[in-house]
Design an enzyme around this catalytic site. Structure first.
Site: not given
Ligand code: FAD
Length: 382
Positions: A28, A209
């Protein structure tokens, strides 16, 4: 087709392409990228980076800490140490890594592009339309692409999950994360160490870290605090240092000094969602959920992104087994869900349990601190 080009979506597209499929990713945002700061990856995740030939570059951009140290946030004293370094790498078969999210995302993006993944930015997926033989996408843009399967990697607030399962959005917790980055050169020598430090205090904890090859310190405070209006949605709301300081009870001098030196703070409200009840909630027909769309979790085991990478790897393996007949795809997605749902549910539950342990007071805190003394003698089971 993959919806969402976060860490999970890009890894899924990379794994699918390496399994012999042509992957299209619809994102998106107008530009690919990652918000936020650092991320820790345990050996269960760095092993996968190695399998995708990304580990050497990740180690160059990130850091391999020598140990994890638990400290008391009020007194500053050491509670327990888990050695990492070569010994742990030999035991677990891969190193522990701390890296800036944008760098990890960039590595996945380059690898996906090199493998032939087609990425379409500025394309929000509003819904999917599934038939017996294909899945179509309803996009904001005029074209309605069609493919053999859809991986919904659209993150915490996944609209595609809502369509697939009909469940409610995740609920905001009463925990808020404040993250900051500060150049090491602006910090006293005590901070310039290759270690992950978890500072545990009643109703709060912090994790610090190094990232960017050791040039920056990443620090995140997790406080028990009710989110304010407008903060529930989205990542990385700007937050004033004064608000963080007001929420911090008595913490030790090094932590207080650190707060003063961080130039700006970003704020996330942490959300919860119960684990899925079975594989049928992770994949149905030609649609599968992956990453935070499937199993968002508290970051208290640093495993959310790691689980997304593991999902992608498992998906790639399942897709590699599909013969030329795309009618086999639903079975492959079911295999993926069967392999993943219980592990992700377990990690989700353990992450939530750590919230209680990390923020404990009273007798639970005493028991926790006693257990932490033997940290180095225990084995990570991830
Ligand atoms: P997201 O990163 O949320 O990606 C989703 C993507 O989909 C985004 O680019 C968004 O724009 C897009 N999108 C959404 N809706 C639509 C749509 N309808 N159409 C098209 N695109 C869309 N994990 C670890 O393993 N180690 C860590 O140290 C760690 N530290 C963290 C610290 C914090 C403070 C937080 C909040 C989380 C942490 N995490 C960590 C967890 C990790 O950040 C997430 O689990 C991970 O980023 C999830 O990735 P994802 O691709 O599933 O989702």
């Amino acid at each position: 087709m993959v919806a969402g080009a976060g860490i999970g979506g890009l890894a899924a597209a990379l794994a699918a392409t390496r399994a012999g499929w042509l992957a299209h990713v619809f994102e998106q945002s107008a530009q690919l990228g990652e918000v936020g700061a650092g991320i820790q990856l345990g050996p269960n995740a760095t092993r996968l980076l190695r399998a995708w030939d990304l580990l050497p570059a990740a180690l160059l951009q990130g850091c391999a800490p020598e140990r994890v140290v638990a400290r008391d946030a009020q007194g500053g004293h050491e509670l327990g140490v888990l050695p990492l370094g070569r010994e742990a790498e030999a035991r677990y078969g891969a190193p522990y890594l701390t890296i800036h999210r944008a760098e990890l995302h960039g590595l996945l993006q380059q690898a996906a592009q090199a493998a032939g993944v087609r990425t379409h930015t500025g394309q929000r997926v509003r819904a999917f339309i599934e038939s017996d033989t294909a899945v179509g996408l309803d996009l904001d843009a005029a074209a309605s692409p069609e493919g053999d399967a859809l991986v919904a990697a659209d993150g915490l607030w996944s609209g595609l999950r809502r369509q697939l399962l009909g469940d409610a959005p995740p609920t905001p917790s009463d925990h808020v994360a404040y993250r900051g980055l500060v150049p090491m050169s602006e910090l006293p020598p005590r901070w310039r160490v290759a270690e992950v430090t978890a500072w545990l205090g009643p109703r709060l904890h912090a994790v610090s870290y190094p990232v960017r090859g050791g040039d920056m310190l990443n620090i995140v405070f997790f406080l028990e605090e009710s989110p304010r209006a407008g903060e529930r949605w989205g990542w990385d709301h700007p937050a004033a240092a004064a608000r963080l300081k007001a929420g911090l009870p008595a913490v030790c001098a090094p932590l207080r000094e650190l707060v003063e030196r961080v130039p700006s703070w970003g704020l996330w409200v942490l959300h919860d969602r119960p684990p899925v009840a079975g594989p049928q909630e992770m994949a149905r027909g030609r649609v599968a959920l992956l990453g935070d769309a499937a199993h968002p979790m508290r970051p208290y085991l640093a495993q959310g992104a790691a689980m997304a990478l593991e999902d992608a790897f498992a998906l790639g393996r399942a897709l590699a087994c599909v013969e030329a007949d795309v009618a086999d795809l639903p079975a492959a997605l079911r295999r993926y869900a069967l392999e993943r749902w219980q592990r992700c549910a377990r990690v989700q539950r353990r992450s939530l349990r750590n919230a209680t342990l990390f923020h404990a007071g009273g007798p639970l805190r005493l028991g926790r601190d006693l257990a932490l003394r033997s940290l180095g003698r225990r084995v990570m089971d991830l």
